[in-house]
Each structure stands twice: as structure tokens, then as C-alpha cells.
Scaffold this active site. Structure first.
Site, PDB file in Angstrom:
ATOM      1  CB  THR A  29     -41.838 -15.795 -20.141  1.00  0.00           C
ATOM      2  OG1 THR A  29     -40.768 -15.588 -21.054  1.00  0.00           O
ATOM      3  CG2 THR A  29     -43.017 -14.941 -20.596  1.00  0.00           C
ATOM      4  CG  ASP A  30     -36.706 -13.810 -20.301  1.00  0.00           C
ATOM      5  OD1 ASP A  30     -37.499 -14.395 -21.069  1.00  0.00           O
ATOM      6  OD2 ASP A  30     -35.472 -13.962 -20.366  1.00  0.00           O
ATOM      7  CD  GLU A  31     -40.320 -15.086 -25.181  1.00  0.00           C
ATOM      8  OE1 GLU A  31     -41.018 -14.590 -26.081  1.00  0.00           O
ATOM      9  OE2 GLU A  31     -39.966 -16.277 -25.162  1.00  0.00           O
ATOM     10  CE1 TYR A  61     -45.719 -17.749 -23.657  1.00  0.00           C
ATOM     11  CE2 TYR A  61     -43.662 -16.734 -24.368  1.00  0.00           C
ATOM     12  CZ  TYR A  61     -44.377 -17.478 -23.451  1.00  0.00           C
ATOM     13  OH  TYR A  61     -43.753 -17.947 -22.317  1.00  0.00           O
ATOM     14  CE  LYS A 106     -46.747 -16.967 -18.986  1.00  0.00           C
ATOM     15  NZ  LYS A 106     -47.369 -18.044 -18.155  1.00  0.00           N
TER      16      LYS A 106
END
Length: 362
Positions: free
Chosen positions: A135-137, A160, A164
Site C-alpha cells: 500500500t502507499d500508506e 496497519y 505493511k
């Protein structure tokens, strides 16, 4: 590619990927390993029969014995790893599951691949691929300008995104340390069919259809780059086929929108398609601003020029087209949403697979 192990293939993106892969790679066998937690729904894959180049395995990527057995018995040569706990709000309330699934589970898959593939002669590993979907998060939060690139330093802000980020680092380490043929993709916010209705777009669609309040965090001006899920799936196929081993590829939709803009768009399209509320008011009247969540990143935006140049992929679906297609899918599939919302889909799990859900739907 002869046999692809898809982890989390009953989830939102995983199930869409399997549909796309079956369409464009009909001769490839797919093994779908899914734990069937609340967000994994086998009905997303109705029509795919066991034994016709597709096999479903109900199981947990944290079960190293099961994962290892699948690698050896099925002779897996490609992994597309979607399986993850992925909802930020849930990670704030209960981070332990995120650590187990996203970090330990990824470690188990890497270990199984390492022990199975690297024990074989080098020439037999030439075409093997381990693609980790992230994810870009992991990059944190952007200001009003700028974009995430593949070299942006990691700065996760929630349990989260931290989990990741950790799994990304593990995947990269297995390439550099052991020579495992890995690839990493970091995508922007996905939307489309089969998305569990705790996420913004399906939540707003369902609530707006039923005249319920439309909760919007903070001032609603948090910005996301929205990626139609089918575009994401095609990008993954491109990376598998043409991506350079050991590389990371950002996948974005080139569709930056404030959350409040997304909500307004959904309200207006539903007013157009199904009419105003029973009160005669537009659905925008249902919007309710609520307290912002902890660690809510202000803006994400992807620079996807690397994947655009090599291996060569561009998003094909604009946000205007994609959101209408998404709304149409939910309007055409009310039984799917109803089963999620009333919990009856859990009975389908147990009937079909003898597996009880470990997490109850909200």
C-alpha cells in the site's frame, strides 16, 4: 507461470484479480488460499469450480505447515500475496491481528518459497515470482503538493501501515539476502465490485441507498488517489510478466479526490439513478461529519511513472467512469450487499467449506 498461489483470493482485490487472471490467463492454474475472516467472501468467486484450473483452500498464511505443504504438493511457481488485515480503524482498535497476519504470515510465505524454490537447480527458478501487494500508506502523509515515489522514505502512521511496511522490508530482505525472485507493488486506494462495506465508497453507497447517515471523518478534505480495482489487477499482471526482479512499483490511478468530493459524487449519482430520498431531499443531506480518527494521514498521491515506463502500464478507467461502474454493480447486486450486512454470508461459508468465521461482521 503454471501455478499461481493467490493469498487472500476471497477478499476484495484478490477475488477481482482471480477473475481477471482467469480471463486473460485461462491456462494457468490458480490456488486460492484464504482464511475466510469477515472480509473474505467465497461468493465473490461463484462460478469458478474446483478442479477446473482453480482450487480453493481454506487456511491461514500463519500456518507454516499448511503453507509449506501447498508449495511442495502444488508445485507453486508464482505467488501473488494479497492476504492482509487492511482496515486502519480495526488496526487502531486491535493491532495484534495485523502483526500476525501481515508480518508473520508474510514471513511464512517467504520461508516456504525460499526452502522450496532455492533448493531446486538455478535454471528451474528462472521464471518463479513472488509478488507482494502492498500500500502507499507505508510512505506516511503528504502535504498539499508532491507525490510518493518508489524511493520515498517509509513513514507509517498506523498499526496497519506499520505492519505493511514491515512486510515490505521482509520481502526486500529475502531478495537481497537469499536471491528470492521478489517483486513489491504499492498501490493507492482501490474501489470497485466486491469491496467490503466498511471502506469509504461501499459504506457510503449502502448507507445512502438506505437513507442512513453518511459519516465523514474530520473536515472531509483528506485526499486519496483512487484506483479502479480492475486497473490494479491488470497492473499486477504486467509486473508479473515484465517487472524486474527485486524492484518495487507504485500503482496509482491518477485520480486525486478529497473524501468529501467522493461522497458528494456518490450522492449525486444515486439521486440521478434511483431518485431523491423519501423526504424529497438530496442524499447530500445525510452527510454527518464525525470526529477524525487517530493518525489520519492528510494526503496520499502516487507517482506511477516507473511502472508506466517499464513494464508499461497506465490506468484505463477514470474516476468518473469507475465510480459509476461501481455504483451500478452495487445496484445490480443487492443480494450480495444484503448478505454482508445481515451476516447470512457467514452461513454460506460454513455450509460450503465447513469453516466458521473468526471475526463477526460489523
Amino acid at each position: 507461470m503454471k501455478k499461481i498461489l493467490v493469498t487472500g483470493g476471497c477478499g476484495f482485490i484478490g477475488s477481482n484479480f482471480i477473475h481477471v487472471a482467469r480471463q486473460f490467463l485461462p491456462d494457468i492454474a490458480i490456488i486460492n488460499l484464504d482464511k475466510l475472516t469477515y472480509a473474505g467472501n467465497p461468493s465473490n468467486l461463484r462460478g469458478l469450480e474446483q478442479g477446473s484450473g482453480y482450487r480453493f483452500v481454506a487456511g491461514d498464511i500463519c500456518d507454516i505447515d499448511l503453507v509449506s505443504r501447498i508449495f511442495t504438493e502444488e508445485k507453486i511457481d508464482t505467488v501473488v500475496h494479497f492476504a492482509a488485515e487492511s482496515h486502519v480503524d480495526r488496526s487502531i482498535e486491535g493491532p495484534a491481528e495485523f502483526i500476525q497476519t501481515n508480518i508473520v504470515g508474510t514471513f511464512n510465505l517467504l520461508e516456504a518459497a525460499r526452502k522450496t524454490w532455492l533448493a531446486q537447480p538455478a535454471d528451474e527458478n528462472r521464471d518463479k515470482r513472488f509478488l507482494h501487494v502492498s500500500t502507499d500508506e507505508v510512505y506516511g502523509s503528504l502535504g498539499a503538493t508532491g507525490f510518493f515515489t518508489e524511493t520515498t522514505p517509509y513513514d507509517p502512521r498506523s498499526p496497519y501501515s506499520a505492519s505493511k511496511a514491515s512486510s515490505d522490508h521482509l520481502v526486500s530482505a529475502y531478495f537481497h539476502t537469499y536471491g528470492l525472485p521478489t517483486l513489491i507493488t504499492n498501490c493507492s486506494n482501490n474501489y470497485g465490485p466486491y469491496q467490503f462495506p466498511e471502506k469509504l465508497i461501499p459504506l457510503i453507497i449502502n448507507n445512502a441507498l438506505n437513507g442512513k447517515p453518511l459519516p465523514v471523518y474530520g473536515d472531509g478534505k483528506n485526499v486519496r488517489d483512487w484506483l479502479f480495482v480492475a486497473d490494479h489487477c491488470h497492473a499486477i499482471l504486467q509486473v508479473l510478466a515484465r517487472g524486474r526482479i527485486g524492484e518495487t512499483y507504485n500503482i496509482g490511478g491518477n485520480n486525486e479526490r478529497q473524501n468529501i468530493e467522493v461522497v458528494h459524487t456518490i450522492c449525486d449519482i444515486l439521486d440521478e439513478k434511483v431518485g431523491l430520498l423519501a423526504s424529497g431531499k438530496p442524499r447530500r443531506e445525510l452527510i454527518s461529519f464525525v470526529k477524525d480518527r487517530a493518525g489520519h494521514d492528510r494526503r496520499y498521491a502516487i507517482d506511477a511513472s516507473k511502472i508506466g515506463n517499464d513494464p508499461g502500464w497506465q490506468p484505463a478507467v477514470t474516476f468518473e467512469e469507475g465510480i459509476r461502474r461501481t455504483i451500478d454493480w452495487y445496484l445490480d447486486n443487492p443480494d450480495w450487499s444484503a448478505a454482508i450486512l445481515d451476516g447470512s454470508y457467514r452461513e454460506y461459508y460454513q455450509k460450503m467449506y465447513g469453516v466458521k468465521l473468526e471475526t463477526v461482521a460489523p
